[in-house]
Design a protein around this motif. Structure first.
Motif, PDB file in Angstrom:
ATOM      1  N   ALA A   1       0.798  -0.945   0.209  1.00 36.07           N
ATOM      2  CA  ALA A   1      -0.060  -0.313  -0.421  1.00 36.07           C
ATOM      3  C   ALA A   1       0.793   1.669  -0.294  1.00 36.07           C
ATOM      4  O   ALA A   1       0.269   1.659  -0.166  1.00 36.07           O
ATOM      5  CB  ALA A   1      -0.856  -0.340   0.831  1.00 36.07           C
ATOM      6  N   SER A   2       1.829   1.054   0.700  1.00 28.94           N
ATOM      7  CA  SER A   2       3.103   2.110   0.322  1.00 28.94           C
ATOM      8  C   SER A   2       3.645   2.363  -0.761  1.00 28.94           C
ATOM      9  O   SER A   2       4.108   3.911  -1.043  1.00 28.94           O
ATOM     10  CB  SER A   2       4.073   2.261   1.685  1.00 28.94           C
ATOM     11  OG  SER A   2       4.588   1.236   1.325  1.00 28.94           O
ATOM     12  N   PHE A   3       3.743   1.745  -1.836  1.00 30.74           N
ATOM     13  CA  PHE A   3       2.888   2.272  -2.947  1.00 30.74           C
ATOM     14  C   PHE A   3       2.568   3.007  -3.781  1.00 30.74           C
ATOM     15  O   PHE A   3       2.742   4.131  -4.292  1.00 30.74           O
ATOM     16  CB  PHE A   3       3.675   1.199  -4.142  1.00 30.74           C
ATOM     17  CG  PHE A   3       4.997   0.371  -3.279  1.00 30.74           C
ATOM     18  CD1 PHE A   3       6.591   0.780  -2.575  1.00 30.74           C
ATOM     19  CD2 PHE A   3       5.627  -0.878  -4.251  1.00 30.74           C
ATOM     20  CE1 PHE A   3       7.309   0.045  -2.028  1.00 30.74           C
ATOM     21  CE2 PHE A   3       6.668  -1.430  -3.984  1.00 30.74           C
ATOM     22  CZ  PHE A   3       7.593  -1.685  -2.834  1.00 30.74           C
ATOM     23  N   VAL A   4       1.517   3.081  -3.726  1.00 29.65           N
ATOM     24  CA  VAL A   4       0.543   3.645  -3.876  1.00 29.65           C
ATOM     25  C   VAL A   4       0.474   4.774  -2.929  1.00 29.65           C
ATOM     26  O   VAL A   4       0.249   6.064  -4.439  1.00 29.65           O
ATOM     27  CB  VAL A   4      -0.808   3.141  -3.663  1.00 29.65           C
ATOM     28  CG1 VAL A   4      -1.842   4.405  -3.963  1.00 29.65           C
ATOM     29  CG2 VAL A   4      -1.213   1.609  -3.635  1.00 29.65           C
ATOM     30  N   ARG A   5       0.586   5.223  -2.150  1.00 27.80           N
ATOM     31  CA  ARG A   5       1.083   6.401  -1.732  1.00 27.80           C
ATOM     32  C   ARG A   5       2.539   7.069  -2.357  1.00 27.80           C
ATOM     33  O   ARG A   5       2.282   8.384  -2.465  1.00 27.80           O
ATOM     34  CB  ARG A   5       1.047   6.906   0.259  1.00 27.80           C
ATOM     35  CG  ARG A   5       1.524   7.603   0.437  1.00 27.80           C
ATOM     36  CD  ARG A   5       1.522   7.977   1.701  1.00 27.80           C
ATOM     37  NE  ARG A   5       1.658   9.430   2.459  1.00 27.80           N
ATOM     38  CZ  ARG A   5       2.707  10.135   2.361  1.00 27.80           C
ATOM     39  NH1 ARG A   5       3.527   9.990   1.489  1.00 27.80           N
ATOM     40  NH2 ARG A   5       2.749  10.974   2.645  1.00 27.80           N
ATOM     41  N   LEU A   6       3.040   6.300  -2.098  1.00 30.81           N
ATOM     42  CA  LEU A   6       4.948   6.761  -2.521  1.00 30.81           C
ATOM     43  C   LEU A   6       4.219   7.594  -4.419  1.00 30.81           C
ATOM     44  O   LEU A   6       5.404   8.548  -4.689  1.00 30.81           O
ATOM     45  CB  LEU A   6       4.949   5.801  -2.920  1.00 30.81           C
ATOM     46  CG  LEU A   6       7.491   6.506  -3.190  1.00 30.81           C
ATOM     47  CD1 LEU A   6       7.804   7.579  -1.796  1.00 30.81           C
ATOM     48  CD2 LEU A   6       8.304   5.124  -3.264  1.00 30.81           C
ATOM     49  N   VAL A   7       3.510   6.971  -5.516  1.00 32.84           N
ATOM     50  CA  VAL A   7       3.295   6.917  -6.827  1.00 32.84           C
ATOM     51  C   VAL A   7       2.181   8.552  -6.534  1.00 32.84           C
ATOM     52  O   VAL A   7       2.769   9.650  -7.447  1.00 32.84           O
ATOM     53  CB  VAL A   7       2.523   6.214  -7.032  1.00 32.84           C
ATOM     54  CG1 VAL A   7       1.761   7.045  -8.995  1.00 32.84           C
ATOM     55  CG2 VAL A   7       3.736   5.123  -7.824  1.00 32.84           C
ATOM     56  N   ARG A   8       1.436   8.462  -5.939  1.00 32.66           N
ATOM     57  CA  ARG A   8       0.407   9.658  -5.655  1.00 32.66           C
ATOM     58  C   ARG A   8       1.402  10.748  -4.982  1.00 32.66           C
ATOM     59  O   ARG A   8       0.958  12.195  -5.877  1.00 32.66           O
ATOM     60  CB  ARG A   8      -0.032   9.592  -4.389  1.00 32.66           C
ATOM     61  CG  ARG A   8      -1.668   8.975  -5.594  1.00 32.66           C
ATOM     62  CD  ARG A   8      -3.028   8.590  -4.491  1.00 32.66           C
ATOM     63  NE  ARG A   8      -3.459   7.919  -4.957  1.00 32.66           N
ATOM     64  CZ  ARG A   8      -4.493   6.534  -4.445  1.00 32.66           C
ATOM     65  NH1 ARG A   8      -4.662   6.501  -2.965  1.00 32.66           N
ATOM     66  NH2 ARG A   8      -5.389   6.128  -5.118  1.00 32.66           N
ATOM     67  N   VAL A   9       1.963  10.537  -3.900  1.00 31.35           N
ATOM     68  CA  VAL A   9       3.500  12.030  -3.386  1.00 31.35           C
ATOM     69  C   VAL A   9       4.114  12.676  -5.392  1.00 31.35           C
ATOM     70  O   VAL A   9       4.533  13.299  -4.755  1.00 31.35           O
ATOM     71  CB  VAL A   9       4.135  11.513  -2.716  1.00 31.35           C
ATOM     72  CG1 VAL A   9       4.471  12.790  -2.503  1.00 31.35           C
ATOM     73  CG2 VAL A   9       2.411  11.739  -1.477  1.00 31.35           C
ATOM     74  N   LEU A  10       4.606  11.488  -5.235  1.00 38.59           N
ATOM     75  CA  LEU A  10       6.108  11.943  -6.451  1.00 38.59           C
ATOM     76  C   LEU A  10       5.663  12.079  -7.850  1.00 38.59           C
ATOM     77  O   LEU A  10       6.765  12.724  -8.567  1.00 38.59           O
ATOM     78  CB  LEU A  10       6.797  10.750  -5.966  1.00 38.59           C
ATOM     79  CG  LEU A  10       7.849  10.535  -4.765  1.00 38.59           C
ATOM     80  CD1 LEU A  10       8.954   9.255  -5.209  1.00 38.59           C
ATOM     81  CD2 LEU A  10       8.309  11.673  -4.119  1.00 38.59           C
ATOM     82  N   ALA A  11       4.767  11.440  -8.107  1.00 34.68           N
ATOM     83  CA  ALA A  11       3.974  11.267  -9.493  1.00 34.68           C
ATOM     84  C   ALA A  11       4.970  11.098 -10.299  1.00 34.68           C
ATOM     85  O   ALA A  11       4.746  11.672 -11.417  1.00 34.68           O
ATOM     86  CB  ALA A  11       3.639  12.902 -10.110  1.00 34.68           C
ATOM     87  N   PRO A  12       5.610   9.984 -10.021  1.00 36.28           N
ATOM     88  CA  PRO A  12       6.902   9.586 -11.101  1.00 36.28           C
ATOM     89  C   PRO A  12       6.084   9.287 -13.184  1.00 36.28           C
ATOM     90  O   PRO A  12       4.562   8.967 -12.840  1.00 36.28           O
ATOM     91  CB  PRO A  12       7.257   8.206 -10.966  1.00 36.28           C
ATOM     92  CG  PRO A  12       6.249   7.758 -10.173  1.00 36.28           C
ATOM     93  CD  PRO A  12       5.506   9.045  -9.440  1.00 36.28           C
ATOM     94  N   LYS A  13       6.317   9.184 -13.749  1.00 39.73           N
ATOM     95  CA  LYS A  13       5.962   9.406 -15.234  1.00 39.73           C
ATOM     96  C   LYS A  13       5.794   7.699 -14.969  1.00 39.73           C
ATOM     97  O   LYS A  13       4.190   7.098 -16.078  1.00 39.73           O
ATOM     98  CB  LYS A  13       6.402   9.390 -16.550  1.00 39.73           C
ATOM     99  CG  LYS A  13       6.652  10.484 -16.531  1.00 39.73           C
ATOM    100  CD  LYS A  13       7.879  10.933 -17.581  1.00 39.73           C
ATOM    101  CE  LYS A  13       8.917  12.474 -17.612  1.00 39.73           C
ATOM    102  NZ  LYS A  13       9.430  13.014 -18.222  1.00 39.73           N
TER     103      LYS A  13
END
Length: 212
Positions: free
Chosen positions: A165-177
């Motif tokens: 689940a922490s990856f979902v949050r990390l993607v939303r925060v960092l917004a990588p391509k």
């Protein structure tokens, strides 16, 4: 446009032939659980950067932390030679900034297995270092590579293959391509990219050519 050859988990025998050179990648990323000699072969044939994170079946890659350990300057760096370990780090390669988090959900003892709480701490540590970087340009990530997928990205719900689940949050925060992962074997099925916000989530097993 940067061409990324993404690999994970299964050796793609076709890459031992002329196909590898014909792909003309600018960068190779490995999402773990591949033989080190396979990675060394690829980086030597292509002469482009290869950035990787370890999978749950990979050996320990961290050097002993004890201050009593004797260090030899000619000792090889753990891991595949000529490749850059992005686990818990940010690496710049081929005009891209690449962040990485290796390992899977803990289901037995192993050096690259984590509880959700443990991975949440690792993801938060990475996020803070990126967001608080003194250079504004360094606060942006183009590619996030992980071994395990984000939570909910695999229909199997066994402990070994459950995503974080922490990856979902990390993607939303960092917004990588793009987030590129391994660990989930498609067994011949075609898996198109899926969107998590503005980020494309791609399963690299056994290999994918990605342009960003």
């Amino acid at each position: 446009m940067t061409r990324i050859l993404a690999i994970a988990d299964e050796v793609d025998e076709a890459l031992y032939g002329d196909k590898l050179i014909g792909l003309r990648p600018d960068l190779v990323v490995s999402c773990g659980d591949l033989p080190f000699d396979y990675l060394e072969y690829i980086v030597s044939r292509l002469d482009v950067p290869l950035v990787y994170v370890p999978g749950n079946h990979d050996p320990e890659l961290r050097a002993p932390a004890s201050e009593w350990t004797q260090v030899h300057v000619d000792s090889p760096i753990p891991g595949p030679q000529g490749c850059d370990n992005a686990d818990g780090r940010v690496i710049s390669a081929s005009r891209l900034r690449i962040a990485g988090l290796g390992g899977s959900m803990r289901y037995k003892p192993g050096p690259h297995q984590y509880t959700e709480a443990g991975m949440r701490w690792r993801a938060l540590s990475l996020e803070v270092r990126i967001k608080l970087h003194p250079k504004p340009a360094a606060r942006k990530i183009d590619v996030l590579i992980t071994h395990a997928p984000p939570l909910g990205w695999d229909t199997r719900d066994d402990q070994a293959h459950r995503g974080f689940a922490s990856f979902v949050r990390l993607v939303r925060v960092l917004a990588p391509k793009v987030l590129i992962h391994g660990h989930v074997h498609p067994y011949g099925r075609s898996e198109p990219p899926r969107a998590l916000g503005g980020t494309q989530v791609i399963n690299a097993v056994p290999s994918k050519l990605i342009e960003i």
